[in-house]
Design a protein around this motif. Structure first.
Motif, PDB file in Angstrom:
ATOM      1  N   ARG A   1       0.849  -1.188   0.000  1.00 35.47           N
ATOM      2  CA  ARG A   1       0.000   0.000   0.000  1.00 35.47           C
ATOM      3  C   ARG A   1       0.888   1.242   0.000  1.00 35.47           C
ATOM      4  NH1 ARG A   1      -2.862  -3.903  -0.701  1.00 35.47           N
ATOM      5  NH2 ARG A   1      -4.899  -4.241   0.273  1.00 35.47           N
ATOM      6  N   LYS A   2       0.259   2.401  -0.020  1.00 36.18           N
ATOM      7  CA  LYS A   2       1.026   3.641   0.021  1.00 36.18           C
ATOM      8  C   LYS A   2       0.357   4.593   1.004  1.00 36.18           C
ATOM      9  CE  LYS A   2      -1.673   5.354  -3.744  1.00 36.18           C
ATOM     10  NZ  LYS A   2      -1.865   5.861  -5.051  1.00 36.18           N
ATOM     11  N   GLY A   3       1.035   5.648   1.319  1.00 37.45           N
ATOM     12  CA  GLY A   3       0.509   6.608   2.282  1.00 37.45           C
ATOM     13  C   GLY A   3       0.879   6.225   3.704  1.00 37.45           C
ATOM     14  N   PHE A   4       0.231   6.861   4.646  1.00 38.13           N
ATOM     15  CA  PHE A   4       0.543   6.623   6.061  1.00 38.13           C
ATOM     16  C   PHE A   4      -0.148   5.352   6.516  1.00 38.13           C
ATOM     17  CE2 PHE A   4       0.172   7.065  10.633  1.00 38.13           C
ATOM     18  CZ  PHE A   4       1.395   7.596  10.994  1.00 38.13           C
TER      19      PHE A   4
ATOM     20  N   ASP B   1      -8.351   0.449   5.006  1.00 37.55           N
ATOM     21  CA  ASP B   1      -7.525   0.143   3.832  1.00 37.55           C
ATOM     22  C   ASP B   1      -8.069   0.968   2.675  1.00 37.55           C
ATOM     23  OD1 ASP B   1      -5.883  -0.903   1.921  1.00 37.55           O
ATOM     24  OD2 ASP B   1      -6.543  -2.987   2.130  1.00 37.55           O
ATOM     25  N   ASP B   2      -7.743   2.248   2.696  1.00 35.34           N
ATOM     26  CA  ASP B   2      -8.278   3.193   1.712  1.00 35.34           C
ATOM     27  C   ASP B   2      -7.210   3.584   0.714  1.00 35.34           C
ATOM     28  OD1 ASP B   2     -10.661   3.251   3.031  1.00 35.34           O
ATOM     29  OD2 ASP B   2     -10.247   5.138   4.105  1.00 35.34           O
ATOM     30  N   GLU B   3      -7.580   3.621  -0.534  1.00 32.72           N
ATOM     31  CA  GLU B   3      -6.672   4.134  -1.546  1.00 32.72           C
ATOM     32  C   GLU B   3      -6.862   5.647  -1.587  1.00 32.72           C
ATOM     33  OE1 GLU B   3      -5.520   2.023  -4.613  1.00 32.72           O
ATOM     34  OE2 GLU B   3      -4.522   3.770  -5.494  1.00 32.72           O
ATOM     35  N   LYS B   4      -5.879   6.356  -1.110  1.00 31.90           N
ATOM     36  CA  LYS B   4      -5.977   7.815  -1.177  1.00 31.90           C
ATOM     37  C   LYS B   4      -4.611   8.398  -1.493  1.00 31.90           C
ATOM     38  CE  LYS B   4      -6.681   9.477   3.177  1.00 31.90           C
ATOM     39  NZ  LYS B   4      -7.382   9.603   4.467  1.00 31.90           N
TER      40      LYS B   4
END
Lengths: 301, 385
Positions: free
Chosen positions: A204-207, A266-269
């Motif tokens: 995943r990406k982000g925090f 588990d959000d794609e943002k």
């Protein structure tokens, strides 16, 4: 009592520890107490790196101060042992300075949400591309068992000898409401699930926050008369409640209550870097010159 | 090497000291800045925030100065030249991670545009009372380099110098502007990129299997490996050995910390920067720095015209302090007069270096304004008598 070993079951001991490529074996034995959960988390992290097939040359690990803060020192990666509470901003600098790096923060609850709480919420708000493995043992271990912002109500600590009366943080909720893109919680007993979660978070990406509840037999368990390291593990076995997708408002941890585990967010943002690139690209067009993935170092020439 | 032209805004400009400092950083190759707004320093990062997106740099406004300094140390380990900018209260918050930069031997630049203190003090008005904090502010023994410009042009020039020294010695270099220098607007000439010398990051040429991050290789400063190049090194704020591993022992403390101190002390003659005028025949030497040097210079000229044999020494680097030169002058002059916008900080250093061979007096100002030149003339007359 001695029994003849079945020769078919006797295997040659491996020449080296299976995690040796990931660990600084020359620094073993580590500083952690018998029954402590931190070593387990380090092993899960190393296993996840292996399973995810990461290019280890591009992985940096940053720790703050405390028992968990020693994790960076045992990983055979670019490792940074920063100041107390500042692992997240230090890691932010690494990520922004060389965007291609996979930057992991491994540190404790006191470090990341006590002294470092401000950085934790702001990194989540910005959705900085960091994986944060927060090892929560409910107490300040390295300094001798003082109260933490995660200590459950009524639990005894050396600075709350009559039991803690301060409400603790609910960390998954703190991270989720601050903007984190991935939030999970497991215990140090959930070896496979924790490893899968780290492997998934690498993708995943982000925090990304993975909170790991870990036993501290030397201080937390002793001060609260909870028995040995093994009884701590048994407690997790009997009291961990897996509820994927649970509302993070409902995953508080009370003293010796059940521990809700699972993947909660588990959000794609878009990450900080993606937002920045998109925004400047729109406003400045061809004039926008982003930091190169390999970093902003200007070579001699 | 020569500056990368991308960051160099060649030409003659009319800039304030803060903007000039920002331009100096970009010319020096700085491509990461983390900061938190604070008067009177904010214009430095405002300039950078506007220019960075077109030159390949990243600016981030962090949540506080603790985070800003930590991010700068982290970013520098990628080889990206990094800087933060602040003023008194923020400077106090940065101290712990300035110590980390010193301990990890991380090149970086910290700009402090001084205002009146202590505490919130005089946010919009001048002070020079951070000079001892710059030297001693973080706990433990370490050495830093501190430069102090007196004009926007010098803010540009010394910012480049600060980056260069930070690369050579692998130390945080602090640049002490003051509110007056930061906010005064003057002509600033930015040369062509090929006329600007910049120090590159001194990367190791060893293969990873032979590399140890704090092993010396015939030089006082170890070679650098950056994160992501396959060296898989470890670094820590704990006392460490050549491998960068923590070692809690008297012997390791001696080796590790001694070198942090000695790499600057042993090279002080190379780093010390000052200028002097009319000291050959002087009875009195006025010592000043930053904006006060410009005020004192006028007073020195006036006193000369009145027939007093007065000389002038301007500190350009505050630390390391030009102790040899002050000691030398103390043998030939009657007295020193130290003029500064604080209640007596650098005067202590002059006293130490004069070592009783010359009288030392100070003319102090609490901040919020500069000295009255006539008051300095009177103090010179008194010091000469």
């Amino acid at each position: 009592m001695s029994e003849e070993m079945n020769p078919e079951l006797v295997r040659e001991p491996p020449m080296e520890h299976p995690m040796a490529p990931y660990l600084r074996m020359e620094r073993i034995p580590h500083v952690w107490c018998p029954g402590c959960g931190i070593g387990t988390v380090v092993q899960c992290y190393a296993t996840a790196l292996e399973k995810a097939g990461c290019d280890l040359d591009k992985v940096s690990v940053v720790s703050g101060i405390g028992c968990s803060g020693r994790a960076a020192g045992y990983m055979k990666l670019d490792g940074f042992h920063a100041t107390h509470g500042r692992a997240i901003p230090f890691a932010t600098g690494l990520k922004l300075g060389r965007p291609e790096l996979l930057v992991t923060v491994i540190s404790g609850d006191g470090d990341l949400v006590g002294i470092g709480g401000n950085h934790f919420i702001h990194a989540a708000r910005r959705n900085i591309d960091l994986m944060v493995i927060l090892i929560n043992n409910f107490i300040y271990g390295m300094t001798g068992g003082q109260n933490a912002p995660t200590t459950p109500l009524t639990a005894k600590t050396s600075t709350m000898p009559f039991g803690n009366f301060e409400p603790p943080f609910n960390l998954p909720h703190l991270a989720a409401s601050s903007g984190a893109s991935y939030v999970a919680r497991w215990t140090a007993l959930h070896i496979r699930r924790l490893t899968w979660a780290i492997e998934e978070a690498i993708d995943r990406k982000g925090f990304r926050l993975i909170e790991v509840i870990a036993p501290c037999p030397t201080l937390y368990s002793r001060l609260n008369k909870l028995g040995t390291g093994l009884s701590g593990m048994r407690f997790y076995h009997d009291n961990a409640e897996i509820r994927h997708g649970a509302d993070t408002r409902e995953v508080d941890i009370d003293f010796q209550s059940s521990i809700v585990c699972g993947k909660f967010v588990d959000d794609e943002k878009p990450t900080f870097n993606e937002l920045m690139d998109k925004h400047y690209g729109t406003i400045l067009g061809d004039r926008y010159k982003p930091m190169p993935p390999e970093g902003g170092m200007i070579h001699a020439g | 090497m020569k500056a990368d032209p991308t960051g160099v805004l060649t030409g003659a400009h009319y800039l304030d000291g803060d903007y000039a400092c920002g331009e100096g950083a970009m010319a020096a190759g700085c491509r990461f800045v983390a900061g938190y707004p604070i008067t009177p320093s904010t214009e430095v990062v405002e300039r950078i925030a506007r220019r960075f997106p077109t030159i390949g740099g990243t600016f981030i406004q962090m949540e506080d100065e603790l985070a800003s300094m930590a991010a700068v140390v982290g970013a520098s380990w990628t080889g990206t030249k990094s800087m933060t900018v602040t003023s008194g209260p923020g400077f106090s918050l940065m101290m712990e991670n300035i110590g980390l930069a010193a301990m990890m031997e991380t090149p970086c630049v910290v700009v402090d545009v001084q205002r009146g203190g202590p505490s919130t003090g005089l946010p919009t008005m001048v002070g020079q009372s951070d000079v001892m904090q710059a030297r001693w502010g973080s706990h433990g023994d370490y050495e830093v380099i501190v430069l102090c410009p007196q004009s926007p042009q010098e803010a540009f020039d010394l910012t480049i110098e600060a980056f260069n020294l930070s690369e050579i010695y692998r130390v945080p270099v602090l640049l002490l502007l003051d509110e007056c220098v930061g906010h005064m607007t003057e002509k600033v000439v930015i040369p062509e990129a090929q006329e600007i010398s910049v120090e590159p990051r001194r990367l190791t040429s060893k293969p990873p299997e032979e590399f140890e991050p704090y092993r010396l290789n015939g030089k006082p400063v170890p070679e650098f490996a950056r994160a992501g190049d396959g060296y898989r090194f470890h670094t820590t704020g704990l006392t460490h050995d050549e491998r960068g591993y923590p070692v809690m022992s008297v012997e390791c403390q001696e080796t590790c910390v001694r070198r942090l101190v000695d790499k600057i002390r042993d090279n002080a003659d190379e780093i010390v920067r000052f200028e002097e005028h009319d000291t050959e025949d002087a009875e009195v030497v006025v010592v000043a720095f930053g904006i006060t040097a410009r005020v004192a210079r006028l007073a020195v000229e006036t006193a000369r015209q009145r027939g007093i044999r007065v000389g002038f020494l301007r500190l350009i680097a505050l630390w390391p302090f030009p102790e040899k030169r002050i000691h030398e002058l103390a043998g030939s002059v009657g007295s020193f007069l130290v003029v500064e916008i604080n209640y007596g900080q650098m005067v202590l250093e002059v006293e130490r270096c004069a070592a009783g061979r010359a009288r030392v007096s100070g003319l102090f100002h609490g901040g919020g304004g500069v000295h009255d030149p006539e008051a300095i003339v009177e103090a010179i007359v008194e010091a000469a008598s």
